[in-house]
Write a protein that holds these residues in place. Structure first.
Motif, mmCIF file in Angstrom:
data_model
loop_
_atom_site.group_PDB
_atom_site.id
_atom_site.type_symbol
_atom_site.label_atom_id
_atom_site.label_comp_id
_atom_site.label_asym_id
_atom_site.label_seq_id
_atom_site.Cartn_x
_atom_site.Cartn_y
_atom_site.Cartn_z
ATOM 1 N N LYS A 58 -1.958 -2.834 -3.959
ATOM 2 C CA LYS A 58 -1.854 -3.915 -4.938
ATOM 3 C C LYS A 58 -1.483 -5.196 -4.209
ATOM 4 O O LYS A 58 -0.545 -5.214 -3.401
ATOM 5 N N THR B 179 0.844 -1.196 0.000
ATOM 6 C CA THR B 179 0.000 0.000 0.000
ATOM 7 C C THR B 179 0.878 1.243 0.000
ATOM 8 O O THR B 179 1.786 1.364 0.822
ATOM 9 N N LEU C 60 2.190 1.646 -8.297
ATOM 10 C CA LEU C 60 1.103 2.347 -7.611
ATOM 11 C C LEU C 60 1.239 3.856 -7.759
ATOM 12 O O LEU C 60 0.243 4.570 -7.915
ATOM 13 N N GLN D 140 0.049 4.896 -11.100
ATOM 14 C CA GLN D 140 -1.286 4.360 -11.382
ATOM 15 C C GLN D 140 -2.249 5.456 -11.827
ATOM 16 O O GLN D 140 -3.107 5.241 -12.688
ATOM 17 N N ARG E 62 -3.183 3.726 -2.211
ATOM 18 C CA ARG E 62 -3.298 2.868 -3.389
ATOM 19 C C ARG E 62 -2.665 1.525 -3.039
ATOM 20 O O ARG E 62 -1.546 1.482 -2.524
#
Length: 373
Positions: free
Chosen positions: A305, A290, A324, A327, A303
């Motif tokens: 993943k 994160t 991220l 992104q 954000r």
């Protein structure tokens, strides 16, 4: 009215202004003076404030420049986390003289289950008093404590007579104690939730208790079920001596706002290396990365993943973080960046432990029964 409650004697010990107290202990010149740990500089944030500073409204998580305005004589000192950790270990060693059921929440607070203890003392209140006295004489700082039948009530009670005090909520006093409690004092009710409760006419535990379960769930989601039970003194969570870590993180606030992703990459590399170091130190790895972004206007964005495999290597953490970062476009200039890893490989162990502990609930006792605290 009586309710069934597990037979437990729980103590919540909470150090008084821990970081600030350690600084005042180590430097006698700071005793009795308004002190803030951290917060120095135009971008600083207060990590902790002494009680002398709190009288002026200074508190943790407050911007340093605001703290200085509230208290012109405020003294800022840099945090020394290694020293705080050293003191914390000494305090925990005292806890373990009484019970092995110690659940640390942070460096400065912990739950202790003394239902059965190493001293054979039936009074949890006397044990808490003895522990606080030992912390003061052997370490040099003060602590407060709450004592009751479960973790929730013990934690609420530990804040009752701060600093350097304690409160016991006996089994027969639980319901009345909770009914009279200001809703803001309920552990788990934050500022936003409290405001929402106020709007719905919920100001005390008694107001909360009068709401149906369905009403609380409809208005507060999953937390509604929690509120419904704790206001009735029901909180069956045991003291867990080996708490499973759910995430590891590191972050950095910058002296100047960053306006381009290019300038952030070097910063993120250092943060990723720190996260990796902490993961390896704790011998864990995670799947979910994160990225935390705090903009110059103080809005916060995260954000995340999730990878199909566990990672702890800084290069892999940084690579995922880069994805991220790019992104989507940044909304503003950035004052803080952070990286965390969750979905750790400790979760498998947690699930195994919970399965093995799936056994009948402890014996219960009516609050009308006299039970020495």
């Amino acid at each position: 009215m009586s309710i069934d409650l597990p037979i437990r004697k729980i103590i919540h010990v909470d150090m008084d202004a821990f970081y600030a107290s350690v600084e005042q202990m180590d430097n006698p010149d700071l005793k009795g003076k308004p002190l803030a740990v951290g917060g120095g500089g135009k971008r600083g944030v207060v990590s902790a404030a002494s009680y002398e500073a709190r009288k002026f409204g200074v508190k943790s998580a407050m911007a340093g420049n605001l703290a200085a305005k509230l208290c012109p004589d405020l003294i800022f000192v840099k945090p020394r986390f290694e020293r705080y950790s050293e003191i914390s270990k000494k305090i925990r060693a005292i806890f373990y003289d009484y019970t092995d059921l110690v659940e640390p929440l942070s460096l400065d607070e912990a739950y202790l289950d003394v239902t059965e203890n190493k001293k054979g003392n039936p009074s949890a209140s006397l044990i808490a008093e003895e522990i606080r006295e030992r912390i003061f004489t052997e370490v040099g700082i003060t602590a407060s404590a709450g004592i009751s039948i479960n973790k929730f009530i013990a934690k609420v009670a530990s804040d009752y007579h701060k600093p350097n005090g304690q409160k016991t909520v006996n089994p027969e006093e639980v319901l009345e104690f909770l009914e009279q409690l200001d809703i803001r004092k309920f552990y788990g009710v934050g500022k936003v939730t409290a405001e929402k409760m106020y709007q719905k006419g919920i100001f005390t535990g008694l107001d909360l208790k009068q709401k149906l379960l369905e009403y609380l769930v409809d208005n507060f989601g999953k937390s509604g079920r929690y509120y419904y039970h704790v206001v009735r003194g029901i909180h069956n969570s045991e003291v867990k001596p080996n708490r499973i870590r759910k995430s590891l993180a590191a972050e950095r606030t910058f002296s100047e706002n960053l306006s381009s992703e290019i300038f952030m990459l070097e910063k993120l590399q250092h943060i990723a290396e720190e996260v990796s170091r902490r993961l390896n130190k704790n011998k864990v790895a995670g799947k979910t990365v994160t990225l935390k972004i705090k903009y110059s206007d103080f809005t916060l964005q995260t954000r995340s993943k999730t990878l199909p495999y566990f990672i702890s290597d800084s290069a892999l953490i940084l690579e995922t973080t880069k994805d991220l970062l790019y992104q989507e476009k940044l909304k503003n200039s950035v004052r803080l960046l952070g990286i965390s890893l969750s979905n750790l490989n400790t979760e498998t162990k947690k699930n195994r432990d919970e399965h093995s502990q799936n056994k009948p609930e402890q014996k219960s006792v009516s609050v009308q029964l006299k039970f020495e605290f």
